[in-house]
Design an enzyme around this catalytic site. Structure first.
Site, PDB file in Angstrom:
ATOM      1  N   SER A 122       0.798  -1.236  -0.075  1.00 49.11           N
ATOM      2  CA  SER A 122       0.275   0.115  -0.021  1.00 49.11           C
ATOM      3  C   SER A 122       0.512   1.403   0.288  1.00 49.11           C
ATOM      4  CB  SER A 122      -1.092  -0.469   1.833  1.00 49.11           C
ATOM      5  OG  SER A 122      -1.354   1.541   1.628  1.00 49.11           O
TER       6      SER A 122
ATOM      7  N   TYR B 293      -2.132  -0.655  10.669  1.00 49.37           N
ATOM      8  CA  TYR B 293      -2.116  -0.364   9.369  1.00 49.37           C
ATOM      9  C   TYR B 293      -0.365  -0.073   8.410  1.00 49.37           C
ATOM     10  CZ  TYR B 293      -3.860  -0.940   4.506  1.00 49.37           C
ATOM     11  OH  TYR B 293      -4.617  -0.963   2.760  1.00 49.37           O
TER      12      TYR B 293
END
Length: 264
Positions: free
Chosen positions: A144, A157
């Site tokens: 990501s 995250y």
């Protein structure tokens, strides 16, 4: 290179929806042999039926929670006994929960690391031996942009995706002489069900929806690079430019971007 994937054995985790399902459709259109893993077996069964009817290709499905390491070992061992080897592994399974660091429960922290990091490593470990023997293969890890630029309310995250990038970069060097390609995929926000869990208040989606990537677009970029020596796929390009600026001028970048980062 039309039909470069024809006859190749491709495993995709988290394949029941989003970019996982879209990658499966694109691979099936090139007559690849698909092995699809996800927790939701009913969704996998629907996808299998669709792909076999539309593309007349081989599709194996298994219910798998990658955070269950015993299940990972069992399912991969069973599938490898059936197909013999894997050409491409796409580690796509993952999830996030956007909370301030002090608000994230221990269970949430552990669950994110178990799926996003440990599960990814476990799946990779299961296919590497045969890839090394055959001197061929491709590991694609869906990371990501959050693994490059940490923002408020994504501390856990972001930490998992930083770990994925660290693992991916190290692995690439380890297997560089074995004919194995290792690619990190770093997308920005994608319009999928990911945010039903990650952004339960809907604030982040509301603020960034005009920038959201479509899953078909991301899947196409990934599938087009399968079995090529690609280090990273960064989407969108302007967001990746931000990560480069952040690396060079972190304090200035964080000060300038403070209001934007606090939109979750």
């Amino acid at each position: 290179m039309q039909n470069r994937l024809q006859g190749k054995n491709i495993i995709i985790t988290g394949a029941s929806g989003g970019i996982g399902a879209e990658m499966a459709r694109l691979c099936a259109s090139q007559q690849a042999n698909l092995i699809l893993f996800a927790r939701s077996l009913d969704k996998l069964e629907q996808l299998k039926k669709e792909l076999e009817m539309k593309f007349n290709t081989s599709v194996i499905i298994r219910s798998l929670d990658v955070s269950n390491l015993e299940a990972v070992q069992y399912v991969f061992t069973e599938v490898l006994a059936e197909i013999g080897y894997v050409d491409v592994l796409v580690n796509n399974a993952g999830f996030g929960i956007f909370r301030h660091a002090h608000e994230a429960s221990f269970d949430e922290i552990k669950a994110m690391f178990d799926v996003n990091v440990v599960g990814l490593m476990a799946c990779t470990s299961m296919v590497l031996p045969t890839m090394k023997e055959r001197k061929s293969g491709h590991i694609i890890n869906i990371a990501s942009q959050a693994g490059k630029i940490a923002t408020p309310k994504s501390s856990i995250y972001s930490a998992t995706k930083h770990a994925v990038l660290g693992y991916t970069n190290s692995l690439r060097m380890e297997v560089s002489d074995d004919g194995i390609f290792v690619t990190a995929v770093n997308p920005g926000p994608i319009a999928t069900n990911f945010f039903k869990i990650a952004d339960q208040e809907g604030t982040y989606v509301f603020n960034v929806q005009r920038f959201m990537l479509q899953p078909e677009y991301v899947a196409n970029k990934v599938v087009n690079r399968m079995l090529t020596k690609t280090r990273e796929i960064n989407l969108p390009r302007w967001m990746n430019a931000g990560s480069i600026i952040h690396t060079l001028f972190p304090r200035t970048f964080e000060w300038v971007g403070k209001s934007a980062f606090n939109k979750k």
